[in-house]
Design a protein around this motif. Structure first.
Motif, PDB file in Angstrom:
ATOM      1  N   UNK A 169       3.790  -2.930 -18.767  1.00  0.00           N
ATOM      2  CA  UNK A 169       4.808  -2.950 -19.817  1.00  0.00           C
ATOM      3  C   UNK A 169       4.607  -4.148 -20.750  1.00  0.00           C
ATOM      4  N   UNK A 170       4.478  -5.348 -20.167  1.00  0.00           N
ATOM      5  CA  UNK A 170       4.408  -6.542 -21.024  1.00  0.00           C
ATOM      6  C   UNK A 170       3.213  -6.500 -21.967  1.00  0.00           C
ATOM      7  N   UNK A 171       2.126  -5.881 -21.533  1.00  0.00           N
ATOM      8  CA  UNK A 171       0.932  -5.819 -22.379  1.00  0.00           C
ATOM      9  C   UNK A 171       0.845  -4.494 -23.138  1.00  0.00           C
ATOM     10  N   UNK A 172       1.835  -3.643 -22.927  1.00  0.00           N
ATOM     11  CA  UNK A 172       1.895  -2.370 -23.654  1.00  0.00           C
ATOM     12  C   UNK A 172       0.653  -1.500 -23.417  1.00  0.00           C
ATOM     13  N   UNK A 173       0.275  -1.350 -22.149  1.00  0.00           N
ATOM     14  CA  UNK A 173      -0.910  -0.562 -21.807  1.00  0.00           C
ATOM     15  C   UNK A 173      -0.494   0.875 -21.464  1.00  0.00           C
ATOM     16  N   UNK A 174      -1.401   1.824 -21.707  1.00  0.00           N
ATOM     17  CA  UNK A 174      -1.083   3.230 -21.416  1.00  0.00           C
ATOM     18  C   UNK A 174      -1.190   3.533 -19.932  1.00  0.00           C
ATOM     19  N   UNK A 175      -2.045   2.781 -19.232  1.00  0.00           N
ATOM     20  CA  UNK A 175      -2.343   3.134 -17.848  1.00  0.00           C
ATOM     21  C   UNK A 175      -2.322   1.900 -16.953  1.00  0.00           C
ATOM     22  N   UNK A 176      -1.812   2.067 -15.759  1.00  0.00           N
ATOM     23  CA  UNK A 176      -1.682   0.934 -14.834  1.00  0.00           C
ATOM     24  C   UNK A 176      -3.041   0.435 -14.333  1.00  0.00           C
ATOM     25  N   UNK A 177      -4.069   1.293 -14.373  1.00  0.00           N
ATOM     26  CA  UNK A 177      -5.336   0.902 -13.717  1.00  0.00           C
ATOM     27  C   UNK A 177      -5.963  -0.338 -14.358  1.00  0.00           C
ATOM     28  N   UNK A 178      -5.714  -0.558 -15.654  1.00  0.00           N
ATOM     29  CA  UNK A 178      -6.367  -1.698 -16.282  1.00  0.00           C
ATOM     30  C   UNK A 178      -5.673  -3.026 -16.016  1.00  0.00           C
TER      31      UNK A 178
ATOM     32  N   UNK B 255       0.126   7.575 -14.455  1.00  0.00           N
ATOM     33  CA  UNK B 255      -0.283   6.354 -15.145  1.00  0.00           C
ATOM     34  C   UNK B 255       0.404   5.120 -14.577  1.00  0.00           C
ATOM     35  N   UNK B 256       1.228   5.278 -13.530  1.00  0.00           N
ATOM     36  CA  UNK B 256       1.932   4.103 -13.002  1.00  0.00           C
ATOM     37  C   UNK B 256       1.894   3.953 -11.489  1.00  0.00           C
ATOM     38  N   UNK B 257       1.030   4.716 -10.828  1.00  0.00           N
ATOM     39  CA  UNK B 257       0.911   4.580  -9.380  1.00  0.00           C
ATOM     40  C   UNK B 257      -0.472   4.097  -8.971  1.00  0.00           C
ATOM     41  N   UNK B 258      -0.485   3.094  -8.135  1.00  0.00           N
ATOM     42  CA  UNK B 258      -1.714   2.640  -7.494  1.00  0.00           C
ATOM     43  C   UNK B 258      -1.527   2.825  -5.993  1.00  0.00           C
ATOM     44  N   UNK B 259      -2.628   2.958  -5.270  1.00  0.00           N
ATOM     45  CA  UNK B 259      -2.518   3.053  -3.816  1.00  0.00           C
ATOM     46  C   UNK B 259      -2.402   1.648  -3.220  1.00  0.00           C
TER      47      UNK B 259
ATOM     48  N   UNK C 102       0.846  -1.199   0.000  1.00  0.00           N
ATOM     49  CA  UNK C 102       0.000   0.000   0.000  1.00  0.00           C
ATOM     50  C   UNK C 102       0.875   1.240   0.000  1.00  0.00           C
ATOM     51  N   UNK C 103       0.519   2.192  -0.841  1.00  0.00           N
ATOM     52  CA  UNK C 103       1.250   3.455  -0.869  1.00  0.00           C
ATOM     53  C   UNK C 103       0.240   4.585  -0.966  1.00  0.00           C
ATOM     54  N   UNK C 104       0.269   5.464   0.011  1.00  0.00           N
ATOM     55  CA  UNK C 104      -0.597   6.640  -0.044  1.00  0.00           C
ATOM     56  C   UNK C 104       0.082   7.663  -0.955  1.00  0.00           C
ATOM     57  N   UNK C 105       0.143   7.328  -2.237  1.00  0.00           N
ATOM     58  CA  UNK C 105       0.804   8.199  -3.206  1.00  0.00           C
ATOM     59  C   UNK C 105      -0.096   9.399  -3.475  1.00  0.00           C
ATOM     60  N   UNK C 106       0.388  10.580  -3.214  1.00  0.00           N
ATOM     61  CA  UNK C 106      -0.467  11.741  -3.423  1.00  0.00           C
ATOM     62  C   UNK C 106      -0.616  12.094  -4.912  1.00  0.00           C
ATOM     63  N   UNK C 107       0.112  11.392  -5.767  1.00  0.00           N
ATOM     64  CA  UNK C 107       0.127  11.796  -7.183  1.00  0.00           C
ATOM     65  C   UNK C 107      -0.845  10.974  -8.033  1.00  0.00           C
ATOM     66  N   UNK C 108      -1.318  11.604  -9.091  1.00  0.00           N
ATOM     67  CA  UNK C 108      -2.146  10.907 -10.085  1.00  0.00           C
ATOM     68  C   UNK C 108      -1.276  10.686 -11.297  1.00  0.00           C
TER      69      UNK C 108
END
Ligand code: 4AD
Ligand code: MG
Length: 436
Positions: free
Chosen positions: A414-423, A220-224, A212-218
């Motif tokens: 990266x392996x699936x070449x996605x633009x955003x981590x959320x998917x 394409x590569x950070x999840x909480x 878990x990371x309370x990342x304050x940033x929005x």
């Protein structure tokens, strides 16, 4: 038909041609439908694929035809019929229906074409049925399977870390605090400190658990909340640590490309890209990366951390990941061992994925001697009482050791070449979202 019966056929096993002219029963959800006159075309979806079913009023009778033609998108149903090779049908086969039964008609499906990303995240519990997310969830499962497989083949033990902890592993700024029976505790940022305890029993271990990371940033590569693969190995050096990582990445890339090429293609990743990933990966010392970045126009000085834009610039034209290693001690975690041959830098290595995807692994050789750890913690003004047990590990038969942490979602992106981590995860947790 009985929805719980075991004699249903999976759609994928029809599309390989083995069931041609045979009678089968399918069950699933309506993906698309179109009716004209006495003929209704239903595209049925199950976990393995989609299949066109032709429902003729003459063949199934008045009531069943009404059920078929009145179905909504996502109505669940069972269809019995005969498999017919048909070049015009998607996949090359069509089911000629002899019976149709609705399991649950439901309501009109709320998701249509061209909906906003925010809306699709609001209805994530339904959007997961889309082909795109279905494919990604399948691919993620294979990726984590092969990661585990890699470590089991190498005689690692999988161990379970605590999730509620008192000891921040990665600094105070991204901790989620919770009330633990009246005293403060935190959601784990990493299981590393605990796996360092376990290696004195099992030598080579890995954890695959949420961090878990309370990342304050929005970004394409950070999840909480993300899934963290963390191997830790007794008697491992920085060099051995990096060699293990590159072997692991090559293994999972090649295995995915060999076993799941059509799935990768459907998602938008050319399997050939993954087959090009080959050991050894380049080792780029931080001190060499800084002048490279300055030359590219970045205002960065020795001693400053390498951010997302810098990582993008360093990796956008690469085919292979690259290790950025030996960072200055100043901004790296307290547990990283100073490099005796390069004082002022630590035995750290971050693995950066190609094509601008950025850091997917953070690893290091750990401080294993008591005096060095006590001094470093003092320097960093850490509260020793919360780490007493961790420091104590250095008092009883401590050994040199190393390990790393891989973000499963970063790797998948990266392996699936996605633009955003959320998917890469069914229910993403980010700064502005914990629902659904
Ligand atoms: O670099 P990090 O912070 O290192 C550690 O946590 C170490 N204790 C790991 C270890 O040595 N056992 O995190 C490791 C990896 C990153 O490289 C990244 O892939 C992933 O965890 N990660 C995140 N993934 C998604 N969202 C976030 N907010 C992430 N923060 C880190
Ligand atoms: Mg890191």
């Amino acid at each position: 038909m009985d929805a719980l019966a075991t004699d249903f056929t999976k759609i994928s096993s029809i599309l390989d041609g083995s069931q041609n002219n045979k009678k089968v029963k399918l069950r699933g959800w309506v993906h698309r439908s179109r009716t004209s006159g006495g003929l209704c075309f239903l595209v049925l979806r199950d976990s393995s694929g989609t299949m066109q079913c032709a429902v003729k009023k003459d063949a199934v009778g008045e009531a069943a035809f009404a059920a078929a033609s009145g179905a909504f998108i996502e109505t669940s149903m069972m269809i019995e019929g005969t498999v017919k090779e048909d070049k015009r049908a998607p996949g090359g086969f069509e089911l000629s229906a002899s019976a149709v039964e609705v399991i649950s008609q439901g309501e009109p499906f709320p998701i249509g074409k061209d909906q906003s990303t925010e809306f699709l995240l609001d209805v994530r519990h339904l959007w997961l049925r889309s082909q795109k997310l279905t494919h990604i969830m399948q691919a993620r499962d294979y990726i984590t399977r092969y990661l585990r497989e890699f470590f089991f083949k190498d005689n690692f033990y999988e161990v379970a870390p605590p999730i509620v902890t008192k000891s921040a592993c990665e600094g105070g700024s991204t901790l989620f605090e919770l009330n633990y029976f009246g005293s403060p505790a935190y959601l784990s940022q990493s299981g590393q400190l605990y796996s360092e305890a376990v290696i004195a029993a099992l030598e080579k271990v890995f954890i695959l658990a949420p961090s878990f990371r309370a990342e304050p940033s929005r970004t394409v590569r950070h999840l909480a909340e993300y899934w963290h693969l963390e191997p830790e190995m007794a008697f491992y050096s920085q060099k051995m640590n990096m060699e293990l990582q590159e072997k692991m990445i090559e293994y999972v890339c090649h295995k995915m490309a060999r076993e799941h090429a059509p799935l990768l293609q459907a998602i938008g990743r050319d399997p050939a890209d993954l087959l090009q990933v080959k050991v050894p990966f380049e080792r780029l010392p931080y001190e060499k990366a800084i002048p490279m970045l300055q030359e590219l126009g970045f205002k960065i000085e020795w001693g400053q951390d390498v951010g997302a834009d810098e990582e993008f610039a360093l990796t956008k034209d690469r085919k292979n990941p690259v290790f950025l290693h030996n960072h200055p001690m100043g901004f790296k975690a307290f547990y990283m061992r100073e490099d005796p041959s390069k004082p002022g830098t630590v035995l750290s290595a971050d693995l950066l994925a190609p094509q601008g995807h950025g850091e997917i692994i953070g690893g290091s050789e750990r401080i294993w001697e008591y005096d060095e750890l006590a001094a470093r913690m003092k320097e960093q003004k850490m509260r020793e009482e919360d780490y007493k047990w961790y420091v104590e590990l250095r008092k009883y038969g401590s050994v040199p050791h190393a390990g790393f942490g891989l973000g499963v979602e970063r790797l998948t992106k990266w392996m699936l070449n996605l633009d955003h981590i959320r998917d890469t995860i069914p229910f993403p947790r980010v700064i502005n979202r914990v629902y659904p």
